[in-house]
Design a protein around this motif. Structure first.
Motif, PDB file in Angstrom:
ATOM      1  N   LEU A   6       0.825  -1.205   0.000  1.00  0.00           N
ATOM      2  CA  LEU A   6       0.000   0.000   0.000  1.00  0.00           C
ATOM      3  C   LEU A   6       0.860   1.257   0.000  1.00  0.00           C
ATOM      4  O   LEU A   6       1.852   1.322   0.732  1.00  0.00           O
ATOM      5  N   PRO A   7       0.463   2.270  -0.765  1.00  0.00           N
ATOM      6  CA  PRO A   7       1.203   3.523  -0.756  1.00  0.00           C
ATOM      7  C   PRO A   7       0.929   4.292   0.540  1.00  0.00           C
ATOM      8  O   PRO A   7      -0.063   4.039   1.237  1.00  0.00           O
ATOM      9  N   GLN A   8       1.776   5.233   0.838  1.00  0.00           N
ATOM     10  CA  GLN A   8       1.653   6.033   2.064  1.00  0.00           C
ATOM     11  C   GLN A   8       0.252   6.621   2.224  1.00  0.00           C
ATOM     12  O   GLN A   8      -0.314   6.597   3.313  1.00  0.00           O
ATOM     13  N   VAL A   9      -0.323   7.118   1.150  1.00  0.00           N
ATOM     14  CA  VAL A   9      -1.610   7.796   1.204  1.00  0.00           C
ATOM     15  C   VAL A   9      -2.755   6.869   1.656  1.00  0.00           C
ATOM     16  O   VAL A   9      -3.757   7.342   2.181  1.00  0.00           O
ATOM     17  N   LEU A  10      -2.619   5.575   1.496  1.00  0.00           N
ATOM     18  CA  LEU A  10      -3.676   4.632   1.885  1.00  0.00           C
ATOM     19  C   LEU A  10      -3.419   3.923   3.211  1.00  0.00           C
ATOM     20  O   LEU A  10      -4.307   3.256   3.735  1.00  0.00           O
ATOM     21  N   ARG A  11      -2.258   4.080   3.750  1.00  0.00           N
ATOM     22  CA  ARG A  11      -1.903   3.323   4.958  1.00  0.00           C
ATOM     23  C   ARG A  11      -2.755   3.674   6.168  1.00  0.00           C
ATOM     24  O   ARG A  11      -3.044   2.813   6.997  1.00  0.00           O
ATOM     25  N   ALA A  12      -3.203   4.901   6.266  1.00  0.00           N
ATOM     26  CA  ALA A  12      -4.053   5.292   7.402  1.00  0.00           C
ATOM     27  C   ALA A  12      -5.357   4.504   7.402  1.00  0.00           C
ATOM     28  O   ALA A  12      -5.941   4.262   8.459  1.00  0.00           O
ATOM     29  N   LYS A  13      -5.807   4.083   6.230  1.00  0.00           N
ATOM     30  CA  LYS A  13      -7.042   3.300   6.111  1.00  0.00           C
ATOM     31  C   LYS A  13      -6.812   1.827   6.438  1.00  0.00           C
ATOM     32  O   LYS A  13      -7.746   1.038   6.493  1.00  0.00           O
ATOM     33  N   ALA A  14      -5.540   1.447   6.632  1.00  0.00           N
ATOM     34  CA  ALA A  14      -5.179   0.052   6.915  1.00  0.00           C
ATOM     35  C   ALA A  14      -4.358  -0.028   8.194  1.00  0.00           C
ATOM     36  O   ALA A  14      -3.373  -0.763   8.270  1.00  0.00           O
ATOM     37  N   ASP A  15      -4.744   0.753   9.192  1.00  0.00           N
ATOM     38  CA  ASP A  15      -4.055   0.754  10.491  1.00  0.00           C
ATOM     39  C   ASP A  15      -2.561   1.025  10.355  1.00  0.00           C
ATOM     40  O   ASP A  15      -1.746   0.475  11.090  1.00  0.00           O
ATOM     41  N   GLY A  16      -2.187   1.835   9.359  1.00  0.00           N
ATOM     42  CA  GLY A  16      -0.791   2.210   9.188  1.00  0.00           C
ATOM     43  C   GLY A  16       0.085   1.174   8.504  1.00  0.00           C
ATOM     44  O   GLY A  16       1.289   1.373   8.375  1.00  0.00           O
ATOM     45  N   GLN A  17      -0.518   0.099   8.032  1.00  0.00           N
ATOM     46  CA  GLN A  17       0.256  -0.981   7.416  1.00  0.00           C
ATOM     47  C   GLN A  17       0.755  -0.608   6.022  1.00  0.00           C
ATOM     48  O   GLN A  17       0.001  -0.088   5.204  1.00  0.00           O
ATOM     49  N   ALA A  18       2.017  -0.895   5.746  1.00  0.00           N
ATOM     50  CA  ALA A  18       2.589  -0.674   4.420  1.00  0.00           C
ATOM     51  C   ALA A  18       2.328  -1.879   3.520  1.00  0.00           C
ATOM     52  O   ALA A  18       2.305  -1.758   2.297  1.00  0.00           O
ATOM     53  N   LYS A  19       2.139  -3.032   4.135  1.00  0.00           N
ATOM     54  CA  LYS A  19       1.823  -4.229   3.351  1.00  0.00           C
ATOM     55  C   LYS A  19       0.821  -5.077   4.113  1.00  0.00           C
ATOM     56  O   LYS A  19       0.790  -5.090   5.340  1.00  0.00           O
ATOM     57  N   VAL A  20       0.006  -5.764   3.335  1.00  0.00           N
ATOM     58  CA  VAL A  20      -1.021  -6.639   3.880  1.00  0.00           C
ATOM     59  C   VAL A  20      -0.775  -8.018   3.288  1.00  0.00           C
ATOM     60  O   VAL A  20      -0.635  -8.162   2.070  1.00  0.00           O
ATOM     61  N   GLU A  21      -0.701  -9.022   4.133  1.00  0.00           N
ATOM     62  CA  GLU A  21      -0.483 -10.403   3.686  1.00  0.00           C
ATOM     63  C   GLU A  21      -1.831 -11.115   3.649  1.00  0.00           C
ATOM     64  O   GLU A  21      -2.584 -11.089   4.625  1.00  0.00           O
ATOM     65  N   ILE A  22      -2.117 -11.729   2.516  1.00  0.00           N
ATOM     66  CA  ILE A  22      -3.392 -12.422   2.307  1.00  0.00           C
ATOM     67  C   ILE A  22      -3.115 -13.865   1.932  1.00  0.00           C
ATOM     68  O   ILE A  22      -2.302 -14.146   1.050  1.00  0.00           O
ATOM     69  N   ASP A  23      -3.804 -14.776   2.591  1.00  0.00           N
ATOM     70  CA  ASP A  23      -3.728 -16.189   2.243  1.00  0.00           C
ATOM     71  C   ASP A  23      -5.001 -16.512   1.470  1.00  0.00           C
ATOM     72  O   ASP A  23      -6.051 -16.727   2.065  1.00  0.00           O
ATOM     73  N   ALA A  24      -4.918 -16.465   0.155  1.00  0.00           N
ATOM     74  CA  ALA A  24      -6.095 -16.665  -0.687  1.00  0.00           C
ATOM     75  C   ALA A  24      -6.053 -18.043  -1.339  1.00  0.00           C
ATOM     76  O   ALA A  24      -5.000 -18.494  -1.763  1.00  0.00           O
ATOM     77  N   PRO A  25      -7.213 -18.694  -1.403  1.00  0.00           N
ATOM     78  CA  PRO A  25      -7.246 -20.000  -2.071  1.00  0.00           C
ATOM     79  C   PRO A  25      -7.027 -19.828  -3.564  1.00  0.00           C
ATOM     80  O   PRO A  25      -7.392 -18.816  -4.154  1.00  0.00           O
ATOM     81  N   GLU A  26      -6.385 -20.824  -4.180  1.00  0.00           N
ATOM     82  CA  GLU A  26      -6.164 -20.779  -5.628  1.00  0.00           C
ATOM     83  C   GLU A  26      -7.328 -21.451  -6.324  1.00  0.00           C
ATOM     84  O   GLU A  26      -7.919 -22.370  -5.769  1.00  0.00           O
ATOM     85  N   PRO A  27      -7.729 -21.045  -7.481  1.00  0.00           N
ATOM     86  CA  PRO A  27      -7.124 -19.944  -8.223  1.00  0.00           C
ATOM     87  C   PRO A  27      -7.628 -18.608  -7.686  1.00  0.00           C
ATOM     88  O   PRO A  27      -8.836 -18.399  -7.549  1.00  0.00           O
ATOM     89  N   ALA A  28      -6.719 -17.738  -7.380  1.00  0.00           N
ATOM     90  CA  ALA A  28      -7.059 -16.413  -6.871  1.00  0.00           C
ATOM     91  C   ALA A  28      -7.069 -15.409  -8.011  1.00  0.00           C
ATOM     92  O   ALA A  28      -6.397 -15.593  -9.020  1.00  0.00           O
ATOM     93  N   THR A  29      -7.864 -14.369  -7.836  1.00  0.00           N
ATOM     94  CA  THR A  29      -7.895 -13.261  -8.786  1.00  0.00           C
ATOM     95  C   THR A  29      -7.652 -11.972  -8.010  1.00  0.00           C
ATOM     96  O   THR A  29      -7.760 -11.948  -6.772  1.00  0.00           O
ATOM     97  N   LEU A  30      -7.361 -10.906  -8.736  1.00  0.00           N
ATOM     98  CA  LEU A  30      -7.190  -9.617  -8.089  1.00  0.00           C
ATOM     99  C   LEU A  30      -8.450  -9.235  -7.330  1.00  0.00           C
ATOM    100  O   LEU A  30      -8.375  -8.757  -6.193  1.00  0.00           O
ATOM    101  N   ALA A  31      -9.615  -9.472  -7.899  1.00  0.00           N
ATOM    102  CA  ALA A  31     -10.881  -9.159  -7.222  1.00  0.00           C
ATOM    103  C   ALA A  31     -10.991  -9.911  -5.899  1.00  0.00           C
ATOM    104  O   ALA A  31     -11.396  -9.340  -4.876  1.00  0.00           O
ATOM    105  N   GLY A  32     -10.638 -11.185  -5.888  1.00  0.00           N
ATOM    106  CA  GLY A  32     -10.695 -11.974  -4.656  1.00  0.00           C
ATOM    107  C   GLY A  32      -9.731 -11.475  -3.598  1.00  0.00           C
ATOM    108  O   GLY A  32     -10.061 -11.443  -2.411  1.00  0.00           O
TER     109      GLY A  32
END
Length: 93
Positions: A6-32
């Motif tokens: 996430l860019p600096q401008v969006l981090r406040a909306k994500a509790d200050g996180q610069a990156k978010v780790e997601i464990d998505a089932p395959e096949p995953a898409t950007l929408a998912g």
């Protein structure tokens, strides 16, 4: 594990996180992946997607370095170890 950067401008909306780790089932898409990110951080929803849940026009999404609008938009396949960069467009270049 899929990493969403996430860019600096969006981090406040994500509790200050610069990156978010997601464990998505395959096949995953950007929408998912965005569904999972926005479920965790609901304030990001309106910043990343429009009212029809389409990708925001002025936000660019890169999946492993490639702009997703040329790969399939929200339906772009995302590998289990992918990195997604979110880059808002900047006016005035």
């Amino acid at each position: 594990m899929i990493t969403v950067l996430l860019p600096q401008v969006l981090r406040a909306k994500a509790d200050g996180q610069a990156k978010v780790e997601i464990d998505a089932p395959e096949p995953a898409t950007l929408a998912g992946v965005l569904d999972a990110v926005c479920e965790r951080y609901p304030a990001l929803e309106r910043r990343l997607r429009d009212e029809n849940r389409g990708l925001r026009r002025y936000v660019n999404f890169y999946v492993d370095g490639e702009e997703c609008r040329f790969l399939g938009g929200a339906d772009t396949p995302v590998a289990a170890d992918a990195e997604i960069q979110v880059i808002p467009s900047v006016a005035g270049g």
